[in-house]
Design an enzyme around this catalytic site. Structure first.
Site, PDB file in Angstrom:
ATOM      1  N   ALA A 575       0.798  -1.178  -0.041  1.00  0.00           N
ATOM      2  CA  ALA A 575       0.111  -0.015  -0.068  1.00  0.00           C
ATOM      3  C   ALA A 575       0.738   1.313  -0.160  1.00  0.00           C
ATOM      4  O   ALA A 575       0.614   2.227  -0.768  1.00  0.00           O
ATOM      5  CB  ALA A 575      -0.900   0.027   1.231  1.00  0.00           C
ATOM      6  N   TYR A 576       1.921   1.160   0.967  1.00  0.00           N
ATOM      7  CA  TYR A 576       2.818   2.400   1.025  1.00  0.00           C
ATOM      8  C   TYR A 576       3.516   2.643  -0.393  1.00  0.00           C
ATOM      9  O   TYR A 576       3.503   3.854  -1.115  1.00  0.00           O
ATOM     10  CB  TYR A 576       3.841   2.051   1.903  1.00  0.00           C
ATOM     11  CG  TYR A 576       4.863   3.123   2.340  1.00  0.00           C
ATOM     12  CD1 TYR A 576       4.483   4.514   2.850  1.00  0.00           C
ATOM     13  CD2 TYR A 576       6.207   3.156   2.134  1.00  0.00           C
ATOM     14  CE1 TYR A 576       5.267   5.672   2.797  1.00  0.00           C
ATOM     15  CE2 TYR A 576       7.087   3.938   2.235  1.00  0.00           C
ATOM     16  CZ  TYR A 576       6.649   5.516   2.811  1.00  0.00           C
ATOM     17  OH  TYR A 576       7.490   6.558   2.878  1.00  0.00           O
ATOM     18  N   SER A 577       4.243   1.681  -0.864  1.00  0.00           N
ATOM     19  CA  SER A 577       4.952   1.624  -2.166  1.00  0.00           C
ATOM     20  C   SER A 577       4.289   2.005  -3.556  1.00  0.00           C
ATOM     21  O   SER A 577       4.718   2.862  -3.902  1.00  0.00           O
ATOM     22  CB  SER A 577       5.821   0.533  -2.520  1.00  0.00           C
ATOM     23  OG  SER A 577       6.604   0.185  -1.396  1.00  0.00           O
TER      24      SER A 577
END
Ligand code: ZN
Length: 686
Positions: A575-577
Site C-alpha cells: 500500500a505504501y510503495s
C-alpha cells in the site's frame, strides 16, 4: 492625547537614562511617531577621554526606533564643537556629516541623526521631535499659518518645508533665538519640536501641543461619505475577493523583486477607499517625508467600475494594466525630478487600495509589510483630518523625489541585515508538525523564507510555528490545519496561506503515512487510506499550488518527499510503495506540464528516517521489524547497515536536499530524484 508619564517610573532617572525612558514613551504612541520616525536629545555636562569637562549632546542614532531604543543607540557629541556651525553660511549634507562624525565622543557610536544640528542649535536641555499625526493634519493644508495661529496663538513658530539638514537646523535655531518665549516649533509638512528644562516638562509640552491640535480637529470632523454599495459586501465575501486577487497582484508587483502582501480591511481603511473622492485624495502624497521610504510617493488606487459588490474577476482583469500604469507614472516622475547619476528604485507600488476590498501593503517580508500598513493607517487619518479643516496638501513632486532619493535617508536602508537565500519566498510544507516536515520548515525559515506549516494536528503544528517565530522574532511562520485527503480542507488551508502572505513560491509535499502488511492480508481500508494520503493528498495540494503559481506568473517550485521504496520496493509495503509510486509519477507529469510556466517539480527519496517521525509509529516499526525478521530494537541499525555508507538518516539530511531543490541553485533541474538514503544500490535512480 493621553500622557504616559509616571513620576514613579521616572524617579531617579537623569541624563541619558531619562532620555531613553522618555523616548520610549514617545515611541509607544504611534500617533506621535511610527517605525523609526522622530528623534530626541539631551544636553549634559560630562568629561571627555582626557578628563576635561565638556558639554555633551546625546542624540538619537540614525535608523533606530524610539519604541525600542536603548542607551547604545544614542550618540554622544561635543556640543561646543557643533555650536559654531550656527554661524556658517551653508553646508552640504556631506560636509555636515563629516563634521558631525569628528564631534562624536565615543568611537563605534551609531551615525548621529541627520537632525543632530537642529538639536544642538536649540538651547533647552531636553528636546523631542515627533511626526505627530494631529500636527501634520494642520500643516498639510494650504491655510496652515492661519490655522496654526488659531490653535496656538503667536508663540509657536512655523518653519517652511526644507529637507532635513543644515539649513532646516539653522532656520530652527534662528527662530528660537529670535523669540526665546516660543513654546514650540512646527516644521511644515513634517512635524513638531518641543523642549523643556526637564524631560517631564518637554514630554508634557508634546502632549499638550498635540491635545490642542486634536481638539481643534475634532471640532471640524465631518461625517464620512461612502459608496454604500461597496460597503454592503460582508466581511467574509470581501476576504474571499482579497484571497482570489492576491496571487495576481503579488505577481504584478513582484516582477522585479518578489514581495510579500499584507491585506487589511480595517473599518477606517474601508471607509477611506470607499469614499467618492478616494481616488484623487489618495494620490496627493505622504504627510511627513520619511514615510516615503516605506510607502513610495502615492498608493496605487485601483478603480474598477462595478455596480455593487467587489468583483474578483473584474479586479484580476484590471490589475496588470493598473500596476503597469503605476510603474510608468513612477518612471516619469523619476525621470523628471531625479538628480543626475541616480538609478531608479523599484517602481512598483507599496500600497494598493481597492474600493470594497481594502488595502494591500507590500514588503520584502511580514515586518516590512506591517510598517507600510501601519504608516498608511496613520496617513488615512491625517488626510481625512486635513481635508476636513481645509484641504489636504503634501510636498511637491520635486520635493518628494528629492527626499526619496536623498542619500542620507537611503543610508538607513544599508543598516538592514543582508537578505538571505530564501528572503521574499513563501513556502508551504505539508506534514510539518514533526519529523522531516518540521525540519524542512525550520531550515526554510532560518534561510529567510516565510513558511506556512500545515498538518492535521493543529496544536502540534502551532508549537512548531511558534518555535520558529520565537527564533526569527517575527511572524514569518504560520500554522494552518490541513487534512490533505479533503478537497475543502486543502483549499481552505491554501486560502489561509494566501491571506497570510499573499501567494506562494514553494510547496513541499511531505505529508504521508505508511501501512505494512502482505497484500493477501491488506485491508481495503488501509489500502484506501494510503492512496488517499500519499497519492490523492499529493494531487490535491499540488493542484492548489499550481493554480496559485500560474496566477502569480512568477514560476513555482514543488519539492516532493517521496521514498526509496518507489525505486526499490520492500515486501509487506504494498500500500505504501504503490501509493508513493503514484505520487512520484504524478510529480513527473507535473514537471512536464509545469515547465512552460517555469514550475519545477523535484523529488527527494529518503530511507528510514526515524527521528521524531509520525510515519514510523510504534506499530509500523513492529511490522517492519517483523517483515525484515529482526527484533524491533535493532530496526534503526538495520536500516543504517543496509546502506553503502552505513549511516543513519536524519530529518535534517532530508531538509538539506529539499532546500537545494527549493532554491535557485537547482534552477535548471526538474523532474529529478535525489536519494537521501546513505546509498542503496537497488534504489539508484535510473
Ligand atoms: Zn523629522
Amino acid at each position: 492625547m493621553k500622557s504616559r508619564w509616571s513620576d514613579k517610573e521616572a524617579r531617579g532617572l537623569e541624563g541619558l537614562d531619562i532620555l531613553v525612558h522618555t523616548s520610549r514613551l514617545i515611541g509607544l504612541d504611534t500617533n506621535l511617531v511610527v517605525w523609526g520616525g522622530g528623534n530626541s536629545s539631551v544636553k549634559v555636562r560630562g568629561m571627555d577621554h582626557t578628563g576635561r569637562p565638556i558639554r555633551i549632546l546625546y542624540v538619537k542614532g540614525s535608523g533606530s526606533d524610539m519604541r525600542t531604543i536603548a542607551h547604545k543607540q544614542f550618540t554622544p557629541l561635543r556640543l561646543d564643537d557643533l555650536l559654531p556651525l550656527m554661524k556658517r553660511e551653508a553646508m552640504t549634507d556631506d560636509e555636515m556629516v563629516a563634521y558631525q562624525s569628528k564631534c562624536v565622543l565615543e568611537p563605534g557610536s551609531p551615525k548621529p541623526s541627520i537632525e543632530t544640528l537642529l538639536h544642538a542649535f536649540l538651547p533647552p536641555t531636553h528636546i523631542y521631535h515627533t511626526h505627530a499625526d494631529a500636527i501634520c493634519a494642520l500643516t498639510d493644508t494650504p491655510s496652515r499659518r492661519r490655522i496654526i495661529e488659531e490653535v496656538y496663538g503667536k508663540n509657536v513658530a512655523v518653519i517652511p518645508y526644507f529637507r532635513p539638514g543644515f539649513l532646516l537646523s539653522q532656520k530652527t535655531g534662528e527662530a528660537y533665538a529670535k523669540n526665546p518665549g516660543l513654546r514650540a516649533i512646527i516644521l511644515d509638512k513634517h512635524g513638531l519640536i518641543t523642549w523643556g528644562a526637564s524631560a517631564k516638562e518637554a514630554y508634557r509640552e508634546t502632549i499638550r501641543m498635540i491635545t490642542q491640535a486634536e481638539r481643534f480637529l475634532a471640532r471640524h470632523q465631518r461625517r464620512p461619505r461612502v459608496r454604500p454599495a461597496a460597503l454592503s459586501a460582508s466581511r467574509e465575501a470581501r476576504r474571499l475577493v482579497a484571497t482570489a486577487i492576491a496571487p495576481t497582484l503579488r505577481g504584478e508587483v513582484g516582477r522585479g523583486k518578489r514581495m510579500v502582501l499584507l491585506y487589511d480591511d480595517a473599518p477606517e481603511l474601508l471607509q477611506f477607499v470607499n469614499h467618492p473622492k478616494a481616488k484623487s485624495i489618495s494620490q496627493i502624497g505622504p504627510f511627513t517625508p520619511d514615510h516615503l521610504m516605506h510607502t513610495k510617493p502615492w498608493p496605487l488606487f485601483l478603480d474598477v467600475k462595478s455596480s455593487g459588490r467587489p468583483d474578483a474577476e473584474a479586479i484580476i482583469a484590471a490589475l496588470p494594466g493598473a500596476v503597469e500604469g503605476y510603474r510608468k507614472r513612477y518612471a516619469a516622475y523619476f525621470e523628471r525630478y531625479k538628480t543626475p547619476g541616480v538609478t531608479m528604485l523599484d517602481p512598483n507600488p507599496r500600497v494598493v487600495l481597492i474600493p470594497g476590498v481594502g488595502l494591500f501593503a507590500t514588503g520584502k517580508d511580514r515586518r516590512a509589510g506591517r510598517i507600510v500598513r501601519d504608516i498608511y493607517l496613520h496617513t488615512v487619518g491625517v488626510i481625512q483630518a486635513g481635508a476636513a479643516v481645509s484641504s489636504y496638501v503634501s510636498l511637491s513632486p520635486r520635493e518628494l523625489c528629492d527626499f526619496e532619493y536623498w542619500p542620507m535617508e537611503n543610508f538607513k536602508l544599508t543598516l538592514l541585515p543582508p537578505e538571505k537565500e530564501f528572503s521574499r519566498r513563501i513556502a508551504l510544507v505539508t506534514g510539518a508538525a514533526g519529523g522531516i516536515g518540521k525540519a524542512i520548515a525550520e531550515r526554510l525559515a532560518a534561510e529567510g523564507a516565510m513558511v506556512i506549516l500545515t498538518d492535521i494536528d493543529l496544536e502540534k503544528t502551532r508549537k512548531a510555528a511558534d518555535a520558529i517565530n520565537q527564533k526569527a522574532g517575527e511572524a514569518n511562520a504560520a500554522a494552518v490545519k490541513m487534512d490533505v485527503t479533503s478537497e475543502s480542507s486543502v483549499r481552505k488551508a491554501f486560502e489561509e496561506a494566501v491571506r497570510a502572505y499573499g501567494g506562494l513560491d514553494i510547496l513541499v509535499s511531505n505529508a504521508g503515512i505508511a501501512k505494512s502488511s502482505p497484500v493477501d492480508r491488506l485491508s481495503l481500508s488501509d489500502w484506501d487510506r494510503s492512496i488517499a494520503v500519499n497519492a490523492t493528498g499529493h494531487f490535491l495540494v499540488c493542484r492548489e499550488a499550481v493554480r496559485i503559481f500560474k496566477a502569480q506568473g512568477l514560476g513555482g517550485n514543488i519539492v516532493v518527499v517521496a521514498t526509496k521504496n518507489v525505486l526499490a520496493p520492500g515486501k509487506d509495503f504494498g500500500a505504501y510503495s504503490a501509493s508513493k509510486a503514484a505520487q512520484v509519477q504524478l510529480s513527473r507529469i507535473l514537471a512536464i506540464e509545469g515547465a512552460e510556466d517555469k514550475i519545477r517539480v523535484n523529488m527527494v527519496n529518503p530511507d528510514g528516517v526515524f527521528q521524531e517521525s509520525g510515519l514510523w509509529s510504534k506499530e509500523i516499526r513492529k511490522e517492519r521489524a517483523r517483515a525484515h525478521g529482526i527484533p524491533i530494537g535493532k530496526l534503526e541499525d538495520f536500516y543504517a547497515q543496509r546502506n553503502l555508507l552505513k549511516l543513519k538518516i536524519y530529518p535534517g539530511d532530508v531538509a538539506e536536499a529539499v532546500l537545494f531543490f527549493a532554491s535557485d541553485r537547482s534552477s535548471k533541474t526538474t523532474g529529478a530524484i535525489l536519494p537521501v538514503d546513505g546509498g542503496v544500490r537497488e534504489a539508484f535512480p535510473r
